[in-house]
Design an enzyme around this catalytic site. Structure first.
Site, PDB file in Angstrom:
ATOM      1  N   ASP A  70      78.947  -5.295  95.549  1.00  0.00           N
ATOM      2  CA  ASP A  70      77.729  -5.293  95.496  1.00  0.00           C
ATOM      3  C   ASP A  70      77.095  -5.402  96.689  1.00  0.00           C
ATOM      4  O   ASP A  70      77.769  -5.469  97.918  1.00  0.00           O
ATOM      5  CB  ASP A  70      77.211  -6.662  94.807  1.00  0.00           C
ATOM      6  CG  ASP A  70      78.003  -7.901  94.979  1.00  0.00           C
ATOM      7  OD1 ASP A  70      78.525  -7.872  96.286  1.00  0.00           O
ATOM      8  OD2 ASP A  70      77.982  -8.843  94.481  1.00  0.00           O
ATOM      9  N   ASP A 139      77.374 -20.148  88.623  1.00  0.00           N
ATOM     10  CA  ASP A 139      76.714 -20.146  87.279  1.00  0.00           C
ATOM     11  C   ASP A 139      77.644 -19.087  86.489  1.00  0.00           C
ATOM     12  O   ASP A 139      77.583 -18.659  85.390  1.00  0.00           O
ATOM     13  CB  ASP A 139      75.349 -19.576  87.356  1.00  0.00           C
ATOM     14  CG  ASP A 139      75.247 -18.290  88.138  1.00  0.00           C
ATOM     15  OD1 ASP A 139      76.076 -17.822  88.301  1.00  0.00           O
ATOM     16  OD2 ASP A 139      74.109 -17.889  88.257  1.00  0.00           O
ATOM     17  N   HIS A 141      78.742 -16.150  87.524  1.00  0.00           N
ATOM     18  CA  HIS A 141      78.343 -14.642  87.927  1.00  0.00           C
ATOM     19  C   HIS A 141      79.627 -13.978  88.565  1.00  0.00           C
ATOM     20  O   HIS A 141      80.176 -14.753  89.231  1.00  0.00           O
ATOM     21  CB  HIS A 141      77.125 -14.443  88.367  1.00  0.00           C
ATOM     22  CG  HIS A 141      77.024 -14.714  89.972  1.00  0.00           C
ATOM     23  ND1 HIS A 141      76.000 -15.661  90.424  1.00  0.00           N
ATOM     24  CD2 HIS A 141      77.712 -14.360  90.998  1.00  0.00           C
ATOM     25  CE1 HIS A 141      76.184 -15.374  91.860  1.00  0.00           C
ATOM     26  NE2 HIS A 141      76.845 -15.042  91.946  1.00  0.00           N
ATOM     27  N   GLU A 146      74.601 -11.539  86.632  1.00  0.00           N
ATOM     28  CA  GLU A 146      74.081 -12.890  86.277  1.00  0.00           C
ATOM     29  C   GLU A 146      74.365 -13.235  84.811  1.00  0.00           C
ATOM     30  O   GLU A 146      74.721 -12.216  84.134  1.00  0.00           O
ATOM     31  CB  GLU A 146      72.664 -13.098  86.662  1.00  0.00           C
ATOM     32  CG  GLU A 146      72.388 -12.784  88.152  1.00  0.00           C
ATOM     33  CD  GLU A 146      72.814 -13.910  88.983  1.00  0.00           C
ATOM     34  OE1 GLU A 146      73.780 -14.789  88.582  1.00  0.00           O
ATOM     35  OE2 GLU A 146      71.893 -13.970  90.155  1.00  0.00           O
TER      36      GLU A 146
HETATM   37  C1  GLP Z   1      77.677 -13.749  95.824  1.00  0.00           C
HETATM   38  C2  GLP Z   1      78.429 -12.781  95.589  1.00  0.00           C
HETATM   39  C3  GLP Z   1      79.586 -12.945  94.747  1.00  0.00           C
HETATM   40  C4  GLP Z   1      80.263 -13.967  95.005  1.00  0.00           C
HETATM   41  C5  GLP Z   1      79.639 -15.145  95.045  1.00  0.00           C
HETATM   42  C6  GLP Z   1      80.262 -16.467  95.507  1.00  0.00           C
HETATM   43  O1  GLP Z   1      76.799 -14.231  94.952  1.00  0.00           O
HETATM   44  N1  GLP Z   1      77.417 -11.422  95.088  1.00  0.00           N
HETATM   45  O2  GLP Z   1      80.149 -11.455  94.588  1.00  0.00           O
HETATM   46  O3  GLP Z   1      81.505 -14.102  94.206  1.00  0.00           O
HETATM   47  O4  GLP Z   1      78.588 -14.908  96.001  1.00  0.00           O
HETATM   48  O5  GLP Z   1      80.353 -16.754  96.871  1.00  0.00           O
HETATM   49  P1  GLP Z   1      81.294 -17.680  97.470  1.00  0.00           P
HETATM   50  O6  GLP Z   1      82.456 -17.348  97.531  1.00  0.00           O
HETATM   51  O7  GLP Z   1      80.424 -17.881  99.004  1.00  0.00           O
HETATM   52  O8  GLP Z   1      81.065 -19.209  96.703  1.00  0.00           O
END
Ligand code: GLP
Length: 267
Positions: A70, A139, A141, A146
């Site tokens: 993304d 959440d 995702h 989402e």
């Molecule tokens: C963002 C990214 C996700 C990732 C999430 C969790 O929202 N778009 O792909 O999994 O963060 O991030 P973290 O690993 O910092 O908790």
């Protein structure tokens, strides 16, 4: 679905890197290995470990094509918080992957729909994704899909929830107003098309999402629960992330993995 539970984030990271490195080095087909990659703090330990192995000459990424999950929409490619910057600073600059083999959605595009269509085409042209590494949001995702994203969704523009923007504000001087409102993301369907999916989950703040994904039913309310329908999906987590799982669930998965180590077969 396989769930591997580790005491610490460090152990989880070493196991993730070992799994990915083995997949890449054992790949024997007449095309590059196609690796899906995430951003976020969770995969950093895996990236560090893979970089270490590359420096020790144990792995090469010259035969790897990558597709990132993304990117924020509207953020310049060179912005310090763009996922382009993140990936080059934390991984790609330190390994021997060819720049032309790296694919990251362009958040600066003037034609987001066209960009997303072309991304799906590029994945297809590369032969499909062999292994998709991912993280998860608090959440549930996955990428920027989402809650309530369709399980058949493809790469597209998505609106970020206030919750995700608040969590990610830590990267934008703690100011939610600086966090883009939209993003480009591969779809749940795009992730599900991968031949294998490997999700890393670390920390107490992921415990509820992990519980919903593992013990809850398959529901678009928790996008990660899509893994229950994938033939080769694995979650690597640390003890902290299991805080909301039932004791019996944790024991079950631990005994399964013990069986793996002892050479027994898995159901
Ligand atoms: C963002 C990214 C996700 C990732 C999430 C969790 O929202 N778009 O792909 O999994 O963060 O991030 P973290 O690993 O910092 O908790």
């Amino acid at each position: 679905m396989r769930l591997m539970i580790f005491k610490t984030y460090q152990e989880l990271s070493v196991a993730g890197a070992t799994y990915i490195a083995e997949r890449i080095t054992r790949f024997r087909e007449d095309r590059p290995f196609v690796l899906g990659l995430p951003t976020g703090s969770t995969p950093l330990g895996i990236y560090r470990e893979l970089i270490r192995r590359y420096r020790e000459g144990k792995i090469s990424f010259s035969g790897v094509v990558s597709f990132n999950m993304d990117e924020y929409l509207g953020l310049p490619v060179g912005h310090p918080q763009s996922y382009h910057t993140f990936m080059w600073e934390n991984f790609f600059s330190h390994i021997d992957i060819r720049a032309s083999n790296v694919h990251i959605l362009n958040g600066e595009t003037r034609d987001p729909e066209g960009e997303c269509r072309a991304y799906e085409e590029a994945i297809k042209a590369a032969g499909g994704i062999d292994l998709f590494l991912g993280g998860l949001g608090e959440d549930g995702h996955i990428a920027f899909n989402e809650p309530f994203s369709s399980f058949s969704s493809r790469t597209r523009v998505t609106i970020l929830t206030d919750n995700t923007r608040a969590v990610n504000a830590r990267f934008f001087d703690g100011d939610i107003k600086q966090v883009p409102r939209a993003a480009l993301t591969v779809g749940v369907g795009t992730v599900m098309d991968a031949r294998e999916i490997l999700i890393a989950a670390s920390g107490r703040n992921k415990a509820r999402a992990l519980r919903d994904a593992v013990e809850g039913g398959i529901s678009h309310r928790c996008p990660l629960s899509c893994l229950q329908n994938h033939p080769r999906a694995m979650i690597l987590c640390d003890d902290a992330a299991t805080a909301e799982l039932e004791v019996g669930t944790v024991e079950y998965f631990k005994s399964l993995e013990q069986g793996q180590t002892d050479g027994e077969s898995r159901p």
